[in-house]
Design an enzyme around this catalytic site. Structure first.
Site, PDB file in Angstrom:
ATOM      1  N   HIS A  81     -30.762   9.759  67.490  1.00  0.00           N
ATOM      2  CA  HIS A  81     -30.517   8.943  68.684  1.00  0.00           C
ATOM      3  C   HIS A  81     -30.530   9.821  69.941  1.00  0.00           C
ATOM      4  O   HIS A  81     -31.027   9.416  70.990  1.00  0.00           O
ATOM      5  CB  HIS A  81     -29.177   8.214  68.588  1.00  0.00           C
ATOM      6  CG  HIS A  81     -29.093   7.235  67.451  1.00  0.00           C
ATOM      7  ND1 HIS A  81     -30.156   6.479  67.043  1.00  0.00           N
ATOM      8  CD2 HIS A  81     -28.062   6.904  66.632  1.00  0.00           C
ATOM      9  CE1 HIS A  81     -29.794   5.715  66.027  1.00  0.00           C
ATOM     10  NE2 HIS A  81     -28.527   5.958  65.754  1.00  0.00           N
ATOM     11  N   HIS A 122     -24.406  18.210  64.022  1.00  0.00           N
ATOM     12  CA  HIS A 122     -22.974  17.909  64.077  1.00  0.00           C
ATOM     13  C   HIS A 122     -22.405  17.606  62.696  1.00  0.00           C
ATOM     14  O   HIS A 122     -21.364  16.961  62.585  1.00  0.00           O
ATOM     15  CB  HIS A 122     -22.738  16.732  65.027  1.00  0.00           C
ATOM     16  CG  HIS A 122     -23.387  15.471  64.558  1.00  0.00           C
ATOM     17  ND1 HIS A 122     -24.713  15.190  64.777  1.00  0.00           N
ATOM     18  CD2 HIS A 122     -22.907  14.440  63.840  1.00  0.00           C
ATOM     19  CE1 HIS A 122     -25.011  14.039  64.225  1.00  0.00           C
ATOM     20  NE2 HIS A 122     -23.923  13.559  63.633  1.00  0.00           N
ATOM     21  N   SER A 175     -27.753  10.123  63.620  1.00  0.00           N
ATOM     22  CA  SER A 175     -27.244  10.130  65.003  1.00  0.00           C
ATOM     23  C   SER A 175     -27.887  11.237  65.826  1.00  0.00           C
ATOM     24  O   SER A 175     -28.064  11.098  67.037  1.00  0.00           O
ATOM     25  CB  SER A 175     -25.726  10.303  65.029  1.00  0.00           C
ATOM     26  OG  SER A 175     -25.122   9.274  64.314  1.00  0.00           O
ATOM     27  N   CYS A 189     -19.705  14.313  59.012  1.00  0.00           N
ATOM     28  CA  CYS A 189     -20.067  13.113  59.783  1.00  0.00           C
ATOM     29  C   CYS A 189     -20.385  11.931  58.874  1.00  0.00           C
ATOM     30  O   CYS A 189     -19.589  11.025  58.722  1.00  0.00           O
ATOM     31  CB  CYS A 189     -21.227  13.367  60.737  1.00  0.00           C
ATOM     32  SG  CYS A 189     -21.728  11.861  61.598  1.00  0.00           S
TER      33      CYS A 189
HETATM   34 ZN   LIG Z   1     -23.728  12.073  62.345  1.00  0.00          ZN
END
Ligand SMILES: [Zn+2]
Ligand SMILES: [Zn+2]
Length: 376
Positions: A45, A61, A42, A169
């Site tokens: 992204h 994160h 992510s 995450c």
């Molecule tokens: Zn993540």
């Protein structure tokens, strides 16, 4: 205080590892010395600009570390505690948090603005004092972070933070998407599209739930081989051809289609991966959309006639529908009991200075599941 951090000034441009200024924690906030942080897909992204975020920003994160200081009123952790950082802020008092859906928290929904809950930022450039945006209110690609108390979850003193950072995450997103969002009965069949960190975690969840067939789908042979190690019973090498992929999945499920499918990739080709998932489920089956799709994708190719006539369900599942305060300690117990495998998800460890090379490896896609940055 001064610390090193990886600052992204523009999407697609290498991040700059530089010294920045970090404010002390305010009331309700915690200063954490980072031990480890995963490079999650992510992050890519946002790095690629597929999903916009205000810049300059410190991404990251999926982290874990040790509490160094706490602001006024903090009671759940103290200096020296080991903590996992939750990537999605959940305040604990809004209607969604109180209603058992902390992944829909109103405070968390504001985190894309790049600030802390009070609307201000904690990190500044040393050159001119200008603000650097926060990411997910935790910004873990840095030696230290100031996080809201509700984003830190205490784990015990023996916890291996270089593995448990994945609970912040990727693991929680994938594992929770099959153990919280749907109810697999022993013997059900599950198709998992995408075998990165989130996908392998979903596969582990499906295996622990008693699925009889777990069909891993990926564009990389290496990831399919790994998927089998984590519990996949069948592998489909996707060539991005929806019809061909679905034909293979249906053949594995005796022509029926699987009971469940999960799209675990997101990104700029989510229309294709979601279409594979939708057509791969049986009549009455459920497709979960877990990956973070690019904002350029405005619609998915799902025809409403078949959705109604075949009683299919398509549902979005964010952050594994996790109750992080309870789920992350629970997953740590599963890890200690040897029932989930985080160790083999970490394919490489690196230093913060190597972060751009780490992102390039994520972009190439076939070499690594999770790279973890370790801080001394
Ligand atoms: Zn993540
Ligand atoms: Zn809330």
């Amino acid at each position: 205080m001064k610390m090193k951090a990886a600052v992204m000034y523009e999407p697609r441009k290498p991040m700059v590892v530089e010294v920045v200024e970090l404010d002390p924690p305010k009331a309700g906030e915690v200063l954490v010395k980072m031990s480890a942080t995963g490079i999650c897909h992510s992050d890519l992204h946002f790095f690629a600009g597929d999903v916009p975020t205000p810049v300059p920003v410190i991404l990251g994160h999926e982290g874990a570390g040790v509490v160094q200081d706490v602001g006024a009123g903090v009671s759940s952790v103290k200096k020296g505690d080991k903590v996992v950082l939750s990537f999605f802020p959940s305040c604990g008092v809004c209607r969604f948090c109180l209603g058992g859906q902390p992944m829909l928290c109103d405070v968390g929904s504001a985190s894309p603005l790049g600030t802390m809950p009070d609307g201000t930022r904690r990190v500044h450039r040393v050159q001119d004092g200008s603000d650097i945006n926060n990411f997910s209110m935790i910004s873990t690609f840095a030696e230290y972070t100031v996080a809201p108390e509700f984003s830190v979850i205490k784990v015990d003193a023996q916890a291996p933070l270089e593995k448990l950072c994945l609970l912040g995450c990727g693991f929680t997103t994938g594992f929770g998407s099959v153990t919280n969002a749907i109810h697999i009965r022993p013997g059900d069949t599950v198709t998992c599209i995408g075998c990165g960190g989130v996908g392998l975690s979903a596969i582990q969840g499906a295996a622990l739930s008693g699925a009889s067939k777990i069909i891993a789908v990926d564009v990389h042979e290496s990831k399919l081989a790994l998927a089998k190690k984590f519990g996949a019973t069948h592998a489909v090498l996707s060539r991005g051809d929806v019809r061909a992929d679905v034909k293979e999945i249906r053949a594995i499920t005796d022509g029926l289609g699987s009971d469940y499918a999960l799209e675990l990739v997101g990104g700029a080709h989510m229309d294709t991966t979601a279409a594979i998932g939708y057509r791969a489920i049986r009549k009455g089956g459920t497709l979960c959309l877990v990956g973070i799709g690019a904002t350029s994708i405005k619609a998915l190719p799902i025809d409403p006639l078949s959705m109604v006539m075949l009683n299919k369900t398509v549902k979005g599942v964010f952050y594994g529908q996790a109750q992080v305060k309870g789920d992350i300690p629970r997953y740590y117990e599963l890890y200690k009991a040897g029932k989930i495998n985080l160790d083999d998800m970490v394919s490489k460890e690196m230093r913060l200075e190597d972060i751009n090379a780490g992102f390039e490896a994520v972009i190439r896609g076939d070499e690594v599941v999770r790279q973890v940055i370790r801080f001394s």
